[in-house]
Design an enzyme around this catalytic site. Structure first.
Site, PDB file in Angstrom:
ATOM      1  N   THR A   1     -20.626  14.254 -72.085  1.00 56.44           N
ATOM      2  CA  THR A   1     -20.445  15.838 -72.721  1.00 56.44           C
ATOM      3  C   THR A   1     -22.456  16.583 -72.341  1.00 56.44           C
ATOM      4  O   THR A   1     -22.883  16.730 -71.896  1.00 56.44           O
ATOM      5  CB  THR A   1     -20.698  16.283 -74.591  1.00 56.44           C
ATOM      6  OG1 THR A   1     -19.563  15.636 -74.950  1.00 56.44           O
ATOM      7  CG2 THR A   1     -20.200  18.137 -74.806  1.00 56.44           C
TER       8      THR A   1
ATOM      9  N   GLU B   1     -14.482  13.109 -80.017  1.00 52.99           N
ATOM     10  CA  GLU B   1     -12.740  12.661 -79.502  1.00 52.99           C
ATOM     11  C   GLU B   1     -11.705  13.138 -78.749  1.00 52.99           C
ATOM     12  O   GLU B   1     -10.820  12.586 -78.888  1.00 52.99           O
ATOM     13  CB  GLU B   1     -12.868  11.581 -80.723  1.00 52.99           C
ATOM     14  CG  GLU B   1     -13.576  10.303 -80.469  1.00 52.99           C
ATOM     15  CD  GLU B   1     -14.522   8.998 -79.396  1.00 52.99           C
ATOM     16  OE1 GLU B   1     -13.492   9.430 -78.326  1.00 52.99           O
ATOM     17  OE2 GLU B   1     -14.588   8.732 -79.476  1.00 52.99           O
TER      18      GLU B   1
ATOM     19  N   GLY C   1     -15.706  24.284-110.346  1.00 56.45           N
ATOM     20  CA  GLY C   1     -17.141  24.621-109.880  1.00 56.45           C
ATOM     21  C   GLY C   1     -18.012  22.462-110.136  1.00 56.45           C
ATOM     22  O   GLY C   1     -18.654  22.924-109.036  1.00 56.45           O
TER      23      GLY C   1
ATOM     24  N   THR D   1     -13.424  17.910 -83.517  1.00 56.95           N
ATOM     25  CA  THR D   1     -13.833  18.069 -82.251  1.00 56.95           C
ATOM     26  C   THR D   1     -14.021  17.199 -81.059  1.00 56.95           C
ATOM     27  O   THR D   1     -13.679  17.610 -80.060  1.00 56.95           O
ATOM     28  CB  THR D   1     -15.107  19.435 -82.110  1.00 56.95           C
ATOM     29  OG1 THR D   1     -14.771  20.777 -82.897  1.00 56.95           O
ATOM     30  CG2 THR D   1     -15.514  19.414 -81.387  1.00 56.95           C
TER      31      THR D   1
ATOM     32  N   ASP E   1     -11.165  17.760 -78.453  1.00 56.96           N
ATOM     33  CA  ASP E   1     -10.771  18.422 -79.288  1.00 56.96           C
ATOM     34  C   ASP E   1      -9.128  18.708 -79.743  1.00 56.96           C
ATOM     35  O   ASP E   1      -8.580  18.102 -79.170  1.00 56.96           O
ATOM     36  CB  ASP E   1     -10.858  19.776 -78.853  1.00 56.96           C
ATOM     37  CG  ASP E   1     -10.789  21.192 -79.198  1.00 56.96           C
ATOM     38  OD1 ASP E   1     -11.730  21.333 -79.764  1.00 56.96           O
ATOM     39  OD2 ASP E   1      -9.508  21.982 -78.535  1.00 56.96           O
TER      40      ASP E   1
ATOM     41  N   ARG F   1      -9.707  16.281-116.885  1.00 61.87           N
ATOM     42  CA  ARG F   1      -9.779  18.120-117.324  1.00 61.87           C
ATOM     43  C   ARG F   1      -8.844  18.422-118.048  1.00 61.87           C
ATOM     44  O   ARG F   1      -7.734  18.452-117.236  1.00 61.87           O
ATOM     45  CB  ARG F   1     -10.042  18.980-115.966  1.00 61.87           C
ATOM     46  CG  ARG F   1     -10.546  20.301-116.112  1.00 61.87           C
ATOM     47  CD  ARG F   1     -12.007  20.132-116.667  1.00 61.87           C
ATOM     48  NE  ARG F   1     -12.875  21.227-116.899  1.00 61.87           N
ATOM     49  CZ  ARG F   1     -13.788  21.855-116.805  1.00 61.87           C
ATOM     50  NH1 ARG F   1     -14.563  20.459-117.473  1.00 61.87           N
ATOM     51  NH2 ARG F   1     -14.813  22.077-117.442  1.00 61.87           N
TER      52      ARG F   1
ATOM     53  N   SER G   1     -14.043  19.914 -73.130  1.00 57.63           N
ATOM     54  CA  SER G   1     -12.898  19.358 -73.224  1.00 57.63           C
ATOM     55  C   SER G   1     -13.456  18.905 -71.854  1.00 57.63           C
ATOM     56  O   SER G   1     -12.051  18.047 -72.306  1.00 57.63           O
ATOM     57  CB  SER G   1     -12.166  19.925 -73.520  1.00 57.63           C
ATOM     58  OG  SER G   1     -12.982  20.224 -75.047  1.00 57.63           O
TER      59      SER G   1
ATOM     60  N   GLY H   1     -25.031  11.456 -79.224  1.00 54.53           N
ATOM     61  CA  GLY H   1     -25.386  10.162 -80.042  1.00 54.53           C
ATOM     62  C   GLY H   1     -26.196   8.890 -80.042  1.00 54.53           C
ATOM     63  O   GLY H   1     -26.253   8.943 -78.835  1.00 54.53           O
TER      64      GLY H   1
END
Ligand SMILES: Cc1cc2nc3c(=O)[nH]c(=O)nc-3n(C[C@H](O)[C@H](O)[C@H](O)COP(=O)(O)OP(=O)(O)OC[C@H]3O[C@@H](n4cnc5c(N)ncnc54)[C@H](O)[C@@H]3O)c2cc1C
Length: 713
Positions: free
Chosen positions: A199, A489, A466, A487, A491, A379, A205, A238
C-alpha cells in the site's frame, strides 16, 4: 448515566394486568410485556412435525428441557473440533502457563508492541511452533495456529500474519528456490522479521496504480528502488515502524531503453526483497526513511510504519522472480504473456492472507457470541408475576438479537473450514479450476464474514448492557481490533466486486458454450432459461416441513430446475441485462458503476448460498443423530432468518405470498426460541478456554464472582 428508574421498579412480581378501559399507556405496555414473557407460540404445524420436538419446552420459557445437554455439547464439540485442535490446545496451554505473555486490559502503544513481539518470539522459540513450515506443509494447521494466536491477542494473530502469511508468503510464493534457500529459516525462526510493503499513501485498493519504481541498472546488476513522490510513500506497513529488518516491496519494474523508441519500459508491478534495517545493529539502512503511523483505533500491538526509498540499491537476485525475471543483460522473460496476467498471478499467490482473515474473523465472532450468550443466561431480570426473575435470554427480543448470530457462527465455521480445505488442496495440486474457485470464495467469504462480525460485536456489546461497556469484558478491544479486517487484505466492497465479476464472466462463458467451475454449478440450471414467473402454488406453501426443507431453502437462496428465478440467478440475469444496456451509452466502467449496488447484492447473495449449501452438507455428514438434530435446527434458523431479512425482495416478485412471508417470520422466531434452549451447549461446543474468553462476564462459571474480584472486592 443513572440507571433507568421506570420499568425496573414496576415489572417484577406484578400480576398480569387485565385490559381495562381506563388502562394507561404504561400499564398497557406492562400487561403486554408480561404476556410476552410467557411461552411463545409455535407455528401451527410445528409441534406435530418438528424433527426436533424433543427440544420443545414444557410450560415456562425459562426452563431448559434439553435431554442430556452435556452430551450434546460434548458431541457438538467433537464434531466441530478440526484436525488441528491439539495444536491449538497446546498454544492455549502455553499462554495459560505464561502470565508474563498475557495482554493486560490497559497498556501503552509502545508496551503493547513490545509485548506482541515477545509473544510471537516466545511462540516460535519457546513453544517451538514453526509457522512458515506449517504454511508450506500443512496450511490448515497454520491457520489453526493463527486463530489460536489471535485468541490470545488479535494483535498477535495479525503480527503473526504479517510475518508469515505476508512477508514469508510473498517470499515462498512469489520467489524461487534461491529465495527459499536464503530466507526460509530466518523468516521461520524470526531472525528475519519482515514486512509486506504494498500500500502507498495515494493507492491502496488500486494496486496496479502503485508508483514506487524498481529500475534495473545493467552496469551494476542492481535494481534501484525509488519513491518518486510523497503519494508513493509506502503506508500502513505492518512490522515497519519498529521490528522489521526486510520488506517485500511492490514496485513497477522499469527497464531502461527497452520501450518504444528507446524509452524506459514499464513491465508492471513486481515484488522485491529490500533490507530496511541492519541485521546486527537494527539501524535503519541508508536511503530509507521510516516513520511511525502512530496510535490506531485498535491493533496497537502491531507497529505500522511508512517507508520512503531514495534510490536504494538492491542486487538483481532480490527480484522475486517466479512470474517474471530480468537477465544479466537486462532482458525480461516471463512464462505469462501480458502485464495483466502477471499481475493476476502475483496477487493470486497472496490469497492465503485472505483465507486467514476469514478464518480468524469467525474465531472473533465465536468469542463475542460466547460472552454475550453466557452473560444473557447469567443475567436475570423481571419475570412472570410472583415468580423468580428470568434470564434475559428468555426475552424474545434477546433471542432475536443473539440466536441468528449464534446460527451464523456455525454457518461460517463450516464455510471457512471448507475454504481452508480447498486452499490446502489447491496448494497441493495447483489445479486451475481450484485456483479460480479459491480466489473467488476467499474474497467473498472474507468480505461477507468480516462485515457480519464487525456489526455483530456491537450488537453483543449492547446485549450485555452496561457491563458490556467495561473494557475487561472485551467488546471494545474485539470491535476495534477486528474492525480493520473489513479493509485490509482487500477492502470488502472491492472484493465483492471480484465475486460479481467472476459470476458474470462465467455467465458470459456459459453462453459461449464453456463450462462452469465446481462451486457455481447451481447456476447452470438457470442459465439456459429466461426468467419465468414464480410458481403461484409453491409461493403459498407455508407448512413447517416445507419451510424447513433444505431444498426450499437452497432454492430460495439461488435457483432450482422447477423455478429458475430465485435469488442469485435472478440477480445475475438482471444485472447482466442492465450492464449490457448501460454499456452502450456509458461504456464499461460507467455501466459497472451504474449497476454497482446491484452487483454487490449479487455477490452477497451468491456467498450466502455457498455458506448455506456447506452448512446443509455439514449437517448431513454429522454422524451422531442427536447432534445432527441440533445442527439442523441451527441451520434452519440461519436459512430462514436470512430469507426473512430479505423478505422484501422475495415479496416483490411474488416468490413468497403474504401468508408464506408471515409463516417464515413466525417460524424464525420459534426457531430462535428453540435454539435458545440449547444456546449454552452451542457456545460451550466452541470449546474456548476461559483464558481466551477472558471477559469475566463470559466465564463458564462464577462469572459474577470473577467480575467482582476483578474490580477489587
Ligand atoms: C492497521 C492496518 C494494517 C495494514 N497493514 C498493511 C500491510 O502490512 N501492508 C500493506 O501493504 N498494506 C497494509 N494496510 C493497508 C490496507 O491493505 C489498505 O488500507 C487497504 O488495501 C485499502 O486501501 P485504502 O486504505 O487505500 O482504501 P481505498 O482503496 O482508498 O478505499 C477507500 C474507500 O473507497 C471505497 N472504494 C475504493 N475503491 C472502490 C471501488 N472500486 N468501488 C467501490 N468502492 C471503492 C472503499 O470501499 C473504501 O470505503 C494496512 C492498513 C491498516 C489500517
Amino acid at each position: 448515566m443513572p440507571p433507568h428508574p421506570t420499568a425496573a421498579a414496576s415489572v417484577p412480581g406484578g400480576e398480569p394486568v387485565a385490559a381495562s378501559e381506563e388502562e394507561s399507556p404504561a400499564a398497557r405496555r406492562l400487561r403486554l410485556l408480561s404476556l410476552h414473557l410467557l411461552q411463545p407460540s409455535a407455528p401451527a404445524a410445528a409441534h406435530a412435525s418438528s424433527p426436533s420436538s424433543s427440544l420443545v419446552p414444557a410450560a415456562c420459557a425459562g426452563r431448559r428441557v434439553v435431554e442430556g445437554g452435556g452430551d450434546v455439547a460434548a458431541a457438538l464439540k467433537a464434531y466441530l473440533r478440526g484436525r488441528h485442535r491439539a495444536a491449538q490446545m497446546r498454544l492455549y496451554d502455553f499462554f495459560c502457563a505464561r502470565p508474563d505473555l498475557q495482554t493486560p486490559v490497559e497498556m501503552t502503544t509502545a508496551a503493547h508492541r513490545e509485548l506482541c513481539f515477545r509473544q510471537l518470539r516466545a511462540l516460535v522459540r519457546d513453544a517451538g511452533v514453526r509457522p512458515l513450515t506449517l504454511m508450506a506443509n500443512d496450511p490448515a494447521e497454520y491457520f489453526a495456529v493463527m486463530e489460536a494466536a489471535g485468541g490470545a491477542d488479535i494483535s498477535l494473530g495479525v503480527k503473526l500474519g504479517v510475518q508469515y502469511s505476508l512477508w514469508g508468503g510473498s517470499v515462498i510464493n512469489l520467489g524461487t528456490k534461491k529465495h527459499r534457500d536464503k530466507y526460509f529459516d530466518g523468516i521461520d525462526n524470526l531472525d528475519y522479521p519482515g514486512c509486506f510493503a504494498m500500500t502507498e499513501l495515494h493507492h491502496g485498493s488500486n494496486v496496479q496504480a502503485l508508483q514506487t519504481t524498481a529500475t534495473f541498472d545493467p552496469v551494476t546488476d542492481e535494481f534501484i528502488i525509488n519513491t518518486p513522490n510523497d503519494g508513493a510513500i509506502k503506508w500502513w506497513i505492518g512490522n515497519a515502524a519498529v521490528h522489521g529488518k526486510f520488506a517485500t516491496v511492490f514496485a513497477r519494474l522499469i527497464l531502461p531503453l527497452q520501450g518504444k523508441g528507446g524509452e524506459p519500459a514499464d513491465m508492471g508491478i513486481h515484488a522485491f526483497i529490500v533490507p530496511i534495517r541492519d541485521l546486527e545493529t537494527h539501524a535503519v539502512l541508508p536511503g530509507i526513511e521510516i516513520n511511525d503511523c502512530g496510535h490506531k483505533i485498535g491493533l496497537n500491538g502491531v507497529d505500522n510504519g511508512a517507508l520512503r526509498f531514495r534510490s536504494v540499491r538492491i542486487p538483481r537476485d532480490n527480484l522475486l522472480n517466479r512470474f517474471g525475471d530480468v537477465s544479466r543483460d537486462g532482458k525480461y522473460t516471463s512464462s505469462l504473456p501480458t502485464i495483466n496476467k502477471r499481475f493476476a498471478a502475483t496477487l493470486g499467490e497472496l490469497v492465503g492472507g485472505r483465507v486467514g482473515i476469514a478464518f480468524c474473523s469467525v474465531g472473533v465472532l465465536k468469542v463475542a457470541v460466547t460472552i454475550a450468550v453466557r452473560y444473557a443466561l447469567l443475567r436475570h431480570q423481571f419475570g412472570p408475576p410472583k415468580q423468580p426473575e428470568i434470564s434475559v435470554l428468555d426475552y424474545q427480543s434477546h433471542q432475536h438479537k443473539l440466536m441468528p448470530m449464534l446460527a451464523s457462527s456455525y454457518a461460517f465455521h463450516f464455510a471457512t473450514v471448507q475454504l481452508v480445505d480447498k486452499y490446502s488442496e489447491m496448494k497441493k495440486t495447483n489445479d486451475e479450476d481450484l485456483i479460480a474457485d479459491v480466489h473467488v470464495l476467499s474474497s467473498g467469504l472474507k468480505a461477507y464474514i468480516t462485515s457480519y462480525t464487525a456489526k455483530s460485536i456491537s450488537i453483543c456489546r449492547e446485549a450485555c448492557g452496561g457491563h458490556g461497556y467495561a473494557a475487561v469484558n472485551r467488546f471494545g478491544s474485539l470491535r476495534n481490533d477486528h474492525d480493520i479486517f473489513q479493509t485490509f487484505e482487500g477492502d470488502n466492497t472491492v472484493l465483492l466486486q471480484q465475486v460479481a465479476g467472476d459470476l458474470l464472466k462465467q455467465y458470459q462463458e456459459k453462453f459461449k458454450g464453456g463450462t462452469l467451475s465446481v462451486t457455481w454449478n447451481y447456476l447452470r440450471d438457470s442459465m439456459g432459461t429466461y426468467l419465468s414467473q414464480p410458481n403461484p402454488v409453491t409461493a403459498r406453501w407455508e407448512g413447517e416441513d416445507h419451510l424447513r426443507d433444505p431444498n426450499f431453502q437452497l432454492d430460495a437462496f439461488r435457483v432450482n430446475k422447477l423455478s429458475p428465478q430465485y435469488r442469485t440467478s435472478r440477480l445475475l440475469h438482471s444485472v447482466a441485462a442492465r450492464l449490457q444496456k448501460h454499456s452502450k451509452t456509458l461504456g464499461g466502467f460507467g455501466a459497472w458503476n451504474r449497476c454497482l449496488n446491484h452487483l454487490l447484492t449479487l455477490a452477497e447473495s451468491h456467498i450466502e448460498s455457498v455458506i448455506l449449501a456447506q452448512f446443509i452438507e455439514s449437517v448431513k455428514s454429522c454422524p451422531d443423530e442427536k447432534t445432527r438434530e441440533v445442527l439442523k435446527l441451527v441451520c434452519d434458523l440461519y436459512a430462514l432468518d436470512r430469507i426473512w431479512k430479505d423478505i422484501g425482495t422475495y415479496r416483490n416478485v411474488d416468490y413468497v405470498a403474504p401468508n408464506k412471508a408471515k409463516a417464515i417470520h413466525k417460524l424464525t422466531d420459534y426457531l430462535s426460541y428453540q435454539v435458545r434452549l440449547v444456546a449454552k451447549e452451542l457456545v460451550d461446543a466452541f470449546d474456548l478456554p476461559d483464558l481466551i474468553i477472558r471477559a469475566p462476564i463470559g466465564m463458564q462459571s462464577e462469572a459474577y464472582a470473577q467480575y467482582t474480584q476483578y474490580v477489587g472486592f
